[in-house]
Design a protein around this motif. Sequence first.
Motif, PDB file in Angstrom:
ATOM      1  N   ILE A   1      67.935 -12.267 -95.918  1.00 28.20           N
ATOM      2  CA  ILE A   1      69.300 -11.757 -95.797  1.00 28.20           C
ATOM      3  C   ILE A   1      69.233 -10.451 -95.021  1.00 28.20           C
ATOM      4  O   ILE A   1      68.481  -9.538 -95.384  1.00 28.20           O
ATOM      5  CB  ILE A   1      69.916 -11.502 -97.187  1.00 28.20           C
ATOM      6  N   ILE A   2      70.006 -10.374 -93.931  1.00 29.66           N
ATOM      7  CA  ILE A   2      70.088  -9.155 -93.128  1.00 29.66           C
ATOM      8  C   ILE A   2      71.555  -8.787 -92.937  1.00 29.66           C
ATOM      9  O   ILE A   2      72.438  -9.596 -93.215  1.00 29.66           O
ATOM     10  CB  ILE A   2      69.405  -9.320 -91.750  1.00 29.66           C
ATOM     11  N   SER A   3      71.795  -7.593 -92.451  1.00 27.59           N
ATOM     12  CA  SER A   3      73.173  -7.201 -92.150  1.00 27.59           C
ATOM     13  C   SER A   3      73.730  -8.096 -91.054  1.00 27.59           C
ATOM     14  O   SER A   3      73.028  -8.473 -90.113  1.00 27.59           O
ATOM     15  CB  SER A   3      73.215  -5.743 -91.687  1.00 27.59           C
ATOM     16  N   GLY A   4      75.008  -8.395 -91.168  1.00 26.80           N
ATOM     17  CA  GLY A   4      75.679  -9.204 -90.155  1.00 26.80           C
ATOM     18  C   GLY A   4      76.167  -8.401 -88.963  1.00 26.80           C
ATOM     19  O   GLY A   4      76.759  -8.946 -88.047  1.00 26.80           O
ATOM     20  N   GLY A   5      75.939  -7.093 -88.973  1.00 25.92           N
ATOM     21  CA  GLY A   5      76.364  -6.256 -87.859  1.00 25.92           C
ATOM     22  C   GLY A   5      77.595  -5.428 -88.157  1.00 25.92           C
ATOM     23  O   GLY A   5      78.117  -4.743 -87.295  1.00 25.92           O
ATOM     24  N   ARG A   6      78.044  -5.475 -89.398  1.00 26.60           N
ATOM     25  CA  ARG A   6      79.136  -4.614 -89.858  1.00 26.60           C
ATOM     26  C   ARG A   6      79.058  -4.533 -91.378  1.00 26.60           C
ATOM     27  O   ARG A   6      78.489  -5.422 -92.032  1.00 26.60           O
ATOM     28  CB  ARG A   6      80.503  -5.120 -89.401  1.00 26.60           C
ATOM     29  N   ILE A   7      79.618  -3.496 -91.936  1.00 24.26           N
ATOM     30  CA  ILE A   7      79.659  -3.358 -93.392  1.00 24.26           C
ATOM     31  C   ILE A   7      80.481  -4.514 -93.961  1.00 24.26           C
ATOM     32  O   ILE A   7      81.541  -4.843 -93.435  1.00 24.26           O
ATOM     33  CB  ILE A   7      80.249  -1.988 -93.790  1.00 24.26           C
ATOM     34  N   GLY A   8      79.964  -5.149 -95.015  1.00 19.02           N
ATOM     35  CA  GLY A   8      80.659  -6.265 -95.658  1.00 19.02           C
ATOM     36  C   GLY A   8      80.296  -7.620 -95.083  1.00 19.02           C
ATOM     37  O   GLY A   8      80.946  -8.609 -95.372  1.00 19.02           O
ATOM     38  N   SER A   9      79.248  -7.667 -94.266  1.00 17.61           N
ATOM     39  CA  SER A   9      78.854  -8.915 -93.620  1.00 17.61           C
ATOM     40  C   SER A   9      77.339  -9.087 -93.699  1.00 17.61           C
ATOM     41  O   SER A   9      76.592  -8.158 -93.411  1.00 17.61           O
ATOM     42  CB  SER A   9      79.309  -8.878 -92.159  1.00 17.61           C
ATOM     43  N   GLN A  10      76.904 -10.270 -94.116  1.00 15.01           N
ATOM     44  CA  GLN A  10      75.481 -10.594 -94.193  1.00 15.01           C
ATOM     45  C   GLN A  10      75.192 -11.876 -93.419  1.00 15.01           C
ATOM     46  O   GLN A  10      76.039 -12.766 -93.348  1.00 15.01           O
ATOM     47  CB  GLN A  10      75.051 -10.834 -95.646  1.00 15.01           C
ATOM     48  N   ILE A  11      73.977 -11.947 -92.900  1.00 18.84           N
ATOM     49  CA  ILE A  11      73.481 -13.156 -92.248  1.00 18.84           C
ATOM     50  C   ILE A  11      72.259 -13.635 -93.018  1.00 18.84           C
ATOM     51  O   ILE A  11      71.366 -12.846 -93.317  1.00 18.84           O
ATOM     52  CB  ILE A  11      73.114 -12.879 -90.772  1.00 18.84           C
TER      53      ILE A  11
END
Length: 160
Positions: free
Chosen positions: A128-138
């Motif tokens: 699990i990593i950040s999706g590129g903004r707060i509140g988003s995961q990839i």
Amino acid sequence: MGKEVKTNAMRILDRLKLPYTLNSYECKEFIDGVHIADMLGQDPAQSFKTLVCSGKGGGYYVFVLPVARELDLKKAARAVGAKAVELLPVKEINAVTGYIRGGCTAIGMKKQYPTVIDQSAGEFDRIIISGGRIGSQIFLAPDDFIKATGGSYGDILAEM
């Protein structure tokens, strides 16, 4: 509910045809990754944070490690072939990466910096990593993360 607005990271994964799953959660401001993992019932060992460092001789380096762990700066420097590295001050993150604190990911930064993900990522089918903004995961396979960043695995964790 409207269509999810894609971040640079998502667009790059789509362009590379690398499979990922997106998870969104409610969060208005930065909360550290351990609290996010706790809040969402996720394993903190499987949730990875992105740290950006500058080299003593210039240049930037990206290190990705489990949210509950600390970066060993000496190991990190060795992993990228630098004499020494130091953490980038928070106020410089956006200018260097194009992302903000809490929404920073190694995929889709302004420039592609040398990237090392801790070797513990290989223990999981998906990380699990950040999706590129707060509140988003990839959620994606560690090897797909390596493909998307041109990165490598390394031993970068401080001893506990």
